[in-house]
Design a protein around this motif. Structure first.
Motif, PDB file in Angstrom:
ATOM      1  N   ARG A 502       0.858  -1.316  -0.016  1.00 13.37           N
ATOM      2  CA  ARG A 502      -0.006  -0.040  -0.014  1.00 13.37           C
ATOM      3  C   ARG A 502       0.830   1.217   0.178  1.00 13.37           C
ATOM      4  O   ARG A 502       1.910   1.100   0.329  1.00 13.37           O
ATOM      5  CB  ARG A 502      -0.810   0.137   1.331  1.00 13.37           C
ATOM      6  CG  ARG A 502      -0.327   0.059   2.399  1.00 13.37           C
ATOM      7  CD  ARG A 502      -1.060  -0.006   3.781  1.00 13.37           C
ATOM      8  NE  ARG A 502      -0.431   0.025   5.250  1.00 13.37           N
ATOM      9  CZ  ARG A 502      -0.046   1.397   5.625  1.00 13.37           C
ATOM     10  NH1 ARG A 502      -0.351   2.336   5.157  1.00 13.37           N
ATOM     11  NH2 ARG A 502       0.558   1.159   6.997  1.00 13.37           N
ATOM     12  N   MET A 503       0.235   2.364  -0.101  1.00  8.37           N
ATOM     13  CA  MET A 503       0.897   3.738  -0.233  1.00  8.37           C
ATOM     14  C   MET A 503       0.752   4.227   1.207  1.00  8.37           C
ATOM     15  O   MET A 503      -0.042   3.882   2.103  1.00  8.37           O
ATOM     16  CB  MET A 503       0.032   4.662  -1.008  1.00  8.37           C
ATOM     17  CG  MET A 503       0.169   4.625  -2.519  1.00  8.37           C
ATOM     18  SD  MET A 503       1.921   4.871  -3.252  1.00  8.37           S
ATOM     19  CE  MET A 503       1.936   6.617  -2.740  1.00  8.37           C
ATOM     20  N   ASN A 507       7.614   8.333   7.301  1.00  9.33           N
ATOM     21  CA  ASN A 507       7.480   9.216   8.899  1.00  9.33           C
ATOM     22  C   ASN A 507       6.365   8.723   9.616  1.00  9.33           C
ATOM     23  O   ASN A 507       6.662   8.385  10.934  1.00  9.33           O
ATOM     24  CB  ASN A 507       7.600  10.582   8.790  1.00  9.33           C
ATOM     25  CG  ASN A 507       6.253  11.291   8.155  1.00  9.33           C
ATOM     26  OD1 ASN A 507       5.719  10.814   7.088  1.00  9.33           O
ATOM     27  ND2 ASN A 507       5.731  12.189   8.868  1.00  9.33           N
ATOM     28  N   GLU A 508       4.962   8.580   9.044  1.00 12.34           N
ATOM     29  CA  GLU A 508       3.857   8.144   9.896  1.00 12.34           C
ATOM     30  C   GLU A 508       3.962   6.693  10.204  1.00 12.34           C
ATOM     31  O   GLU A 508       3.793   6.352  11.355  1.00 12.34           O
ATOM     32  CB  GLU A 508       2.790   8.278   9.145  1.00 12.34           C
ATOM     33  CG  GLU A 508       2.458   9.658   8.807  1.00 12.34           C
ATOM     34  CD  GLU A 508       1.191  10.012   8.033  1.00 12.34           C
ATOM     35  OE1 GLU A 508       0.641   8.793   7.528  1.00 12.34           O
ATOM     36  OE2 GLU A 508       0.658  11.031   7.660  1.00 12.34           O
ATOM     37  N   MET A 509       4.531   5.842   9.533  1.00 15.13           N
ATOM     38  CA  MET A 509       4.768   4.545   9.791  1.00 15.13           C
ATOM     39  C   MET A 509       5.711   4.304  10.814  1.00 15.13           C
ATOM     40  O   MET A 509       5.534   3.560  11.830  1.00 15.13           O
ATOM     41  CB  MET A 509       5.074   3.532   8.392  1.00 15.13           C
ATOM     42  CG  MET A 509       5.104   2.212   8.473  1.00 15.13           C
ATOM     43  SD  MET A 509       6.593   1.367   9.296  1.00 15.13           S
ATOM     44  CE  MET A 509       7.727   1.732   7.846  1.00 15.13           C
ATOM     45  N   ILE A 510       6.917   4.866  10.631  1.00 13.28           N
ATOM     46  CA  ILE A 510       7.988   4.734  11.746  1.00 13.28           C
ATOM     47  C   ILE A 510       7.466   5.561  13.093  1.00 13.28           C
ATOM     48  O   ILE A 510       7.715   4.815  14.110  1.00 13.28           O
ATOM     49  CB  ILE A 510       9.207   5.577  11.184  1.00 13.28           C
ATOM     50  CG1 ILE A 510       9.773   4.853  10.110  1.00 13.28           C
ATOM     51  CG2 ILE A 510      10.149   5.504  12.528  1.00 13.28           C
ATOM     52  CD1 ILE A 510      10.218   3.250  10.106  1.00 13.28           C
ATOM     53  N   MET A 537       6.675   9.680   0.683  1.00 18.86           N
ATOM     54  CA  MET A 537       5.446   8.562   0.365  1.00 18.86           C
ATOM     55  C   MET A 537       6.191   7.399  -0.395  1.00 18.86           C
ATOM     56  O   MET A 537       7.401   7.692  -1.004  1.00 18.86           O
ATOM     57  CB  MET A 537       4.642   9.011  -0.530  1.00 18.86           C
ATOM     58  CG  MET A 537       3.715  10.191   0.169  1.00 18.86           C
ATOM     59  SD  MET A 537       2.919   9.910   1.812  1.00 18.86           S
ATOM     60  CE  MET A 537       1.757   8.665   1.027  1.00 18.86           C
ATOM     61  N   MET A 538       5.728   6.252   0.090  1.00 22.11           N
ATOM     62  CA  MET A 538       6.490   5.119  -0.612  1.00 22.11           C
ATOM     63  C   MET A 538       5.320   4.198  -0.973  1.00 22.11           C
ATOM     64  O   MET A 538       4.185   4.133  -0.336  1.00 22.11           O
ATOM     65  CB  MET A 538       7.386   4.553   0.520  1.00 22.11           C
ATOM     66  CG  MET A 538       8.551   5.156   0.840  1.00 22.11           C
ATOM     67  SD  MET A 538       9.816   4.085   1.796  1.00 22.11           S
ATOM     68  CE  MET A 538      10.093   2.857   0.967  1.00 22.11           C
ATOM     69  N   PRO A 650      13.843   1.405  -2.958  1.00 28.54           N
ATOM     70  CA  PRO A 650      13.191   2.044  -3.916  1.00 28.54           C
ATOM     71  C   PRO A 650      11.867   2.785  -3.443  1.00 28.54           C
ATOM     72  O   PRO A 650      11.213   2.037  -2.636  1.00 28.54           O
ATOM     73  CB  PRO A 650      12.866   0.925  -5.116  1.00 28.54           C
ATOM     74  CG  PRO A 650      12.854  -0.143  -4.276  1.00 28.54           C
ATOM     75  CD  PRO A 650      14.004  -0.026  -3.233  1.00 28.54           C
ATOM     76  N   ARG A 651      11.343   3.816  -3.785  1.00 25.86           N
ATOM     77  CA  ARG A 651      10.206   4.485  -3.381  1.00 25.86           C
ATOM     78  C   ARG A 651       8.940   3.514  -3.938  1.00 25.86           C
ATOM     79  O   ARG A 651       7.866   3.392  -2.977  1.00 25.86           O
ATOM     80  CB  ARG A 651      10.044   5.727  -4.024  1.00 25.86           C
ATOM     81  CG  ARG A 651      11.129   6.811  -3.345  1.00 25.86           C
ATOM     82  CD  ARG A 651      10.504   8.331  -3.836  1.00 25.86           C
ATOM     83  NE  ARG A 651       9.147   8.705  -3.442  1.00 25.86           N
ATOM     84  CZ  ARG A 651       8.766   9.761  -3.933  1.00 25.86           C
ATOM     85  NH1 ARG A 651       9.309  10.528  -4.519  1.00 25.86           N
ATOM     86  NH2 ARG A 651       7.512  10.147  -3.298  1.00 25.86           N
ATOM     87  N   SER A 652       9.181   2.862  -4.993  1.00 25.54           N
ATOM     88  CA  SER A 652       8.071   1.810  -5.505  1.00 25.54           C
ATOM     89  C   SER A 652       8.853   0.492  -5.497  1.00 25.54           C
ATOM     90  O   SER A 652       9.559   0.320  -6.535  1.00 25.54           O
ATOM     91  CB  SER A 652       7.321   2.207  -6.833  1.00 25.54           C
ATOM     92  OG  SER A 652       6.638   1.448  -7.245  1.00 25.54           O
TER      93      SER A 652
END
Length: 665
Positions: A502-503, A507-510, A537-538, A650-652
């Motif tokens: 998912r996208m 920073n929010e995930m960490i 974003m990733m 990689p971001r994606s």
């Protein structure tokens, strides 16, 4: 007059010399003066100039400096009596020459001197002076003397002088000049004489001698050239023969194969063997060459030698003939492969034999043949053994893979269980507080209802509202805190237990991860700081990302810090380029030894076995980064200063058809 002989001319001169005493007196007086003048003006300067030039010409002639030589020659040529100066080198070639125009009737005196340099003759100087001016002065004196004499004496003297000069003096001078040229080796100028008198015959003889000498010298030079060429050719041939002989001997002796040379007299006899032959057959060259019986005894079967000779005499050469030969005084025999050639040196036939020992070769071939007979059986047995071993290895490998998957699953569930226990403990406080507040509000509400039935006072209602306000605030804050914990735990738990892509904002995930790990972190003296920019974003797998971060934080708590120390784990991230993110997880702990850096990602490698380390944490991190997230991970560490893990992502993430088992374990 031309047909008169010299004797007739002499008689005629005597007859005409009626005034002989006057002539003799005048002649001696004039001759004495002439000699004095000649010595003073010609011979003396000639000797001096010759000596001076012989000394002065040494250095210029040695240096081949013609300009300096010409300066010396020109200086001498300023003397009017000097008519010719010739400087030649040691081979007789003219180096410098200077001549003046001379009268044909003038007498010329010649002086030669060798040119020496360090006692070595390097050339010759030849000086010619004319007596023309002395003769001219003498004639003037004669003319003055003739004035005082009677006319008869003058006429008689003039007549005698004329005849003597024309028929004797001049011819002799010419012959003298010719003999001088012959003596100097100038044989190319012919001697022509018109008169047929005695002097003419002498001149003819000299000319014939010149021709004969020239012919003899030419023949001698040609013969010398031929002799020198023949001598050089002979020396060259002899040297070539010596070189060829030396090369043949060197090659013959240096050959690694046994060689022998046989000469045919009444029978073939060995006349030479090389060093390899001596080593192979254990006979010295002196013994084998002198003893014919030993030579015959070399062959175990004498018919082999007879057949070899027959084939060689028929074909001229022999290839790969095998025969047994004896070695030395022992009973040892060798199987030799014999090759040879029949040659002739002059009229002498020679036989060259090469005897190569193939005993060991034939034995090896026999052994190989025997080995080949059992090779198929041994290969079959070995193949069967390998198949059984491969089957056992396959079973062991499958068991090992199952054990590894089980360990990975256990490690992951243990981490998740630890996370659940921490979250439950963390939820206990706000939920317990909320229950207490709710029960208190319930009790106060029951009391206010009783008072409301009995008659409610305003002060009691105000107190209730005040307590209700405080209680609801406490209840709201604790329930909000519990809700946040549940939300973070729910997202982390969902990410951990699923392989959903998912996208998400890194920073929010960490931050959610750090919040979820808060109970565990607060049990230690350490802290975790996340410095990640917003909106990074990733499109990737947050579960794998969270597992990587969790394992790195746990690894730092277990291995980097001592029990009494206060450590800091810092998580940072930045853009490497538009499509790549670099995340670093670093600590300020004890660091990793250089010897262990290359092994930290190996499975089951740990330095804290039995002390909280399983040896799988960093291996899981490595596999998740490589296989799931599609990135790369490296580590830098300085002992005593800390360790930093650098993760390039990689971001994606690349979409994979088969999800890694690490996500599904």
């Amino acid at each position: 007059m031309r047909k008169l002989s010299l004797r007739q001319i002499s008689i005629l001169g005597v007859a005409l010399g009626i005034l002989l005493p006057a002539i003799v007196f005048g002649y001696f007086v004039t001759l004495s003066r002439y000699e004095r003048e000649l010595q003073l003006r010609v011979r003396g300067p000639m000797v001096q100039n010759a000596d001076m030039l012989a000394r002065a010409m040494a250095v210029p002639l040695w240096n081949v400096d013609k300009e300096v030589t010409k300066q010396f020659v020109q200086a001498v040529m300023r003397n009017r009596e000097v008519v010719s100066v010739v400087v030649t080198d040691e081979s007789g070639n003219t180096f410098v020459r200077s001549d003046k125009v001379r009268k044909t009737n003038a007498s010329v005196l010649t002086e030669k001197r060798p040119i020496r340099l360090d006692d070595k003759i390097i050339g010759e100087v030849k000086l010619e002076l004319t007596t023309e001016y002395v003769d001219r002065d003498l004639l003037d004196d004669l003319y003055k003397l003739a004035v005082g004499l009677v006319l008869q004496v003058i006429l008689s003297f003039i007549l005698i002088w004329f005849l003597f000069d024309r028929r004797i003096v001049r011819p002799i001078q010419l012959l003298q000049s010719a003999t001088t040229r012959l003596a100097s080796g100038k044989l190319d100028e012919p001697l022509v004489w018109q008169r047929h008198d005695e002097i003419g015959n002498l001149a003819h003889g000299l000319n014939q001698m010149r021709l004969n000498l020239g012919e003899l010298i030419s023949q001698r030079d040609q013969q010398n050239i031929l002799l020198q060429q023949e001598l050089k050719e002979r020396l060259r041939v002899e040297q070539a023969l010596r070189d060829t002989e030396e090369k043949f001997i060197a090659i013959f002796q240096a050959s690694p194969v046994a060689m022998s040379v046989l000469r045919k007299t009444s029978q073939y006899q060995i006349v030479d063997v090389n060093d390899a032959w001596v080593r192979q057959f254990a006979w010295s060259a002196e013994v084998i060459l002198r003893n014919l019986d030993i030579q015959e005894n070399l062959w175990r079967n004498a018919d082999d030698f007879v057949q070899i000779l027959r084939l060689l005499e028929r074909d001229g050469e022999l290839q790969s003939f095998e025969a047994w030969l004896r070695c030395g005084t022992t009973d040892k025999t060798l199987l030799c492969q014999i090759s040879g050639r029949l040659i002739s040196i002059g009229d002498e036939p020679l036989l060259i034999l090469v005897q190569e020992d193939i005993t060991e070769k034939r034995q090896n071939e026999k052994d190989i043949l025997n080995m080949n007979l059992t090779l198929e059986r041994r290969v079959s047995e070995r193949t069967h053994e390998l198949e059984e071993a491969n089957s056992e290895l396959t079973v062991v490998l499958e068991n090992l893979q199952r054990a590894q998957q089980e360990l990975l699953r256990t490690e992951k569930m243990a981490a998740l269980g630890s996370l659940v226990a921490g979250v439950a403990h963390e939820l206990n406080t706000p939920i317990g507080t909320s229950v207490t507040v709710a029960s208190t509000l319930q009790q106060q509400t029951d009391e206010i209802l009783i008072q409301f039935a009995q008659g409610l006072r305003k002060s009691a209602l105000e107190e209730y509202f005040k307590n209700a306000k405080i209680g609801t605030d406490l209840l709201l804050r604790n329930l909000s805190k519990a809700s946040e914990l549940v939300t973070s735990f729910k997202q982390v738990a969902v990410d951990r237990t699923s392989a959903n892509r998912r996208m998400f904002a890194l920073n929010e995930m960490i931050n959610e991860l750090v919040t979820t790990l808060g109970p565990m972190i607060r049990k230690t003296k350490h802290e975790v700081i996340a410095l990640i920019p917003e909106k990074m974003m990733m499109d990737s797998y947050p579960g794998a990302m969270g597992q990587v971060a969790t394992n790195l934080i746990n690894n730092a708590f277990i291995h980097a810090f001592d029990a009494d120390s206060r450590g800091t784990v810092t998580i940072t991230a930045r853009f490497l380029d538009v499509d790549t993110i670099v995340m670093k997880v670093g600590d300020n702990g004890r660091g990793i030894l250089p010897a262990n850096l290359s092994r930290i990602f190996d499975p089951f490698f740990t330095t804290r076995l039995g002390q909280g380390g399983s040896g799988l944490g960093l291996n899981i991190v490595y596999n998740l980064v490589k296989e799931v997230l599609g990135g790369d991970i490296s580590v830098d560490s300085v002992v005593g200063k800390g360790t930093t893990f650098t993760i390039i992502l990689p971001r994606s993430a690349k979409k994979a058809e088969n999800k890694s088992p690490l996500l599904n374990t």
